[in-house]
Design an enzyme around this catalytic site. Structure first.
Site, PDB file in Angstrom:
ATOM      1  N   LEU A   1       0.807  -1.218   0.000  1.00  0.00           N
ATOM      2  CA  LEU A   1       0.000   0.000   0.000  1.00  0.00           C
ATOM      3  C   LEU A   1       0.842   1.269   0.000  1.00  0.00           C
ATOM      4  CD1 LEU A   1      -2.935  -0.957   2.378  1.00  0.00           C
ATOM      5  CD2 LEU A   1      -3.121  -0.205   0.008  1.00  0.00           C
TER       6      LEU A   1
ATOM      7  N   TYR B   1      -6.516  -0.584  11.109  1.00  0.00           N
ATOM      8  CA  TYR B   1      -5.489   0.419  11.364  1.00  0.00           C
ATOM      9  C   TYR B   1      -5.935   1.409  12.448  1.00  0.00           C
ATOM     10  CZ  TYR B   1      -3.866  -1.044   6.697  1.00  0.00           C
ATOM     11  OH  TYR B   1      -3.450  -1.749   5.614  1.00  0.00           O
TER      12      TYR B   1
ATOM     13  N   GLY C   1      -2.705   0.086  21.806  1.00  0.00           N
ATOM     14  CA  GLY C   1      -3.299  -0.699  22.877  1.00  0.00           C
ATOM     15  C   GLY C   1      -3.498  -2.138  22.479  1.00  0.00           C
ATOM     16  N   HIS C   2      -3.943  -2.927  23.449  1.00  0.00           N
ATOM     17  CA  HIS C   2      -4.254  -4.333  23.224  1.00  0.00           C
ATOM     18  C   HIS C   2      -5.431  -4.723  24.109  1.00  0.00           C
ATOM     19  CE1 HIS C   2      -1.108  -5.545  20.466  1.00  0.00           C
ATOM     20  NE2 HIS C   2      -0.236  -4.862  21.176  1.00  0.00           N
TER      21      HIS C   2
ATOM     22  N   ASP D   1     -10.645  -8.844  22.337  1.00  0.00           N
ATOM     23  CA  ASP D   1     -10.401  -8.976  20.901  1.00  0.00           C
ATOM     24  C   ASP D   1     -11.519  -9.696  20.169  1.00  0.00           C
ATOM     25  OD1 ASP D   1      -8.023  -7.630  20.924  1.00  0.00           O
ATOM     26  OD2 ASP D   1      -6.746  -9.385  20.792  1.00  0.00           O
TER      27      ASP D   1
END
Length: 431
Positions: free
Chosen positions: A60, A83, A124-125, A193
């Site tokens: 990209l 993203y 972050g996660h 998640d």
């Protein structure tokens, strides 16, 4: 979902899992991989989140990259990207560019913090998203189980179930085997998640697809893990507002605070999960565990510490397998706590085909199940770029197969590099 075309811009975590779920349901998923390998370093053959997909490789950041993706978008129904906010726009494949090429496109954005808000641009996660959403704080670690002398020899009959109604949260005793004042436990990255992220993204994509097919108008789906994780707490929020849930972990009816809804170790170190909430199930549980006629009643909360100690002492007298045999075929609501590999062989899951083995890899079968249009494992995990020629043909996008030098000028200019971490290291575009 046969006939539904999905473009997935490669990432890690909840976005790929959402695309896998769509692929399991029959969608034609094309994953746009990058020239560089995955930041997780997982071998493609074991990356189950990429099953039921095909892969093309597009850079990209190259001049021709955005145009190639937009050529795919023109033929797609859904797009998934993960993203940070603004990155897709800078790369030339943001919602405006994509919807200009395909006004009926549903553009799914999978992030942790969402597209706006004070933390939107921060990395972050799962662990951070669930922490802020109030979900991680619900999961109490287990402290050392209480012990007590084994019940005295008596007829193995259960105490009569209490007729007292379940108490409110305000009067539940703080006597659980959990550690309510310790740090919360980490349930892997399942709650944030995948439960709060992937599943909410898929629901949003399907609802927006329904709208697009009815009206011809696409839209953007902003799926934030903090939103989905918070949404999962809806019932508990109602209990909290009504005074039937304490705002701390390990002291409530369903988080280990009640002795009959908890996990206990057996003599061999294995564990049993007890969920005997209803009086009839508790009575069966107490009878099979041989608590004895002098055991505290189920809802005698003042004696819950004593009841918990007695239950723990009984479980400590046999190993897990022996207790499984005791409770087999009953409605006592007692089940073994299994590891992932042990779950593969459990008779019920084996009987339903919940886990399947494909190319030597054991993995969950597609879910949920349909009577007329069942999901299927049609393809193994896609290898980056392996399906470029096939997708170019099937989707009618010859630009995919063109060499960079042969590619015309891009429809949209490529943007600057993606964000970097504090030390200048690349930050994977994750949720």
């Amino acid at each position: 979902m046969a006939g539904v075309r999905v473009v997935e811009l490669a990432g890690i975590g909840p976005g790929p899992f959402a695309a896998m779920l769509l692929g399991d349901l029959g969608a034609d998923v094309v994953r746009v991989d990058r020239p560089e390998p995955s930041p997780l370093g997982i071998e493609p053959a074991y990356d189950i989140a990429n099953r039921n997909k095909r892969s093309v490789v597009v850079d990209l950041k190259a001049p021709e990259g955005p145009g190639r993706v937009l050529d795919l978008v023109a033929r797609a129904d859904l797009l998934i990207e993960g993203y940070r906010p603004g990155v897709a726009e800078r790369l030339g494949v943001g919602p405006d560019a994509c919807l200009a090429r395909n006004p009926a496109l549903v553009y799914g954005r999978m992030t942790g913090w969402g597209q706006h808000g004070p933390l939107a641009a921060r990395a972050g996660h799962d662990i951070g998203y669930t922490a802020v959403a109030g979900v991680l704080g619900l999961v109490a670690p287990t402290a050392a189980a209480p012990t007590a002398a084994a019940p005295t020899a008596a007829a193995p009959t259960a105490a009569a179930p209490s007729t007292v109604a379940p108490p409110s949260a305000a009067v539940l005793p703080d006597a659980s085997p959990a550690a309510p004042d310790g740090p919360p436990a980490l349930p892997a990255n399942l709650l944030g998640d995948y439960a709060g992220g992937s599943l909410y993204l898929v629901v949003g994509l399907l609802a927006a697809l329904h709208h697009a097919r009815a009206t011809g108008a696409g839209q953007v789906v902003d799926a934030a893990i903090v939103d989905g994780a918070a949404h999962l707490t809806a019932v508990l929020q109602g209990l909290l507002a009504g005074g039937r849930w304490q705002d701390r972990r390990g002291v409530n009816l369903l988080d280990g605070g009640a002795p009959f809804y908890a996990v206990y170790p057996a003599a061999d170190g294995g564990h049993l999960a007890v969920g005997a909430l209803e009086p009839q199930f508790y009575a069966e549980f107490a009878r099979l565990l041989e608590l004895g006629p002098d055991a505290p009643a189920q809802w005698d909360t003042a004696r819950w510490p004593e009841l918990r100690a007695r239950i723990a002492a009984r479980f400590a007298t046999r190993n897990r397998t022996e207790w499984e045999a005791v409770f087999a075929g009953s409605d006592a609501c007692v089940e073994p706590v299994l590891t992932m590999r042990q779950a593969h062989a459990h008779e019920h899951l084996a009987g339903r085909g919940t886990y399947v083995e494909v190319d030597g890899v054991t993995q969950p079968a597609p879910a949920p199940r349909f009577s007329a249009t069942p999901g299927a494992l049609r393809r193994p995990p896609a290898r980056p770029g392996a399906d470029t020629a096939e997708v170019a043909r099937d989707w009618g996008v010859p630009s995919l197969a063109a060499e960079p030098a042969e590619q015309a000028e891009p429809a949209e200019p490529a943007g600057p590099a993606e964000p970097t971490g504090p030390a200048g290291t690349p930050v994977p575009p994750t949720a």
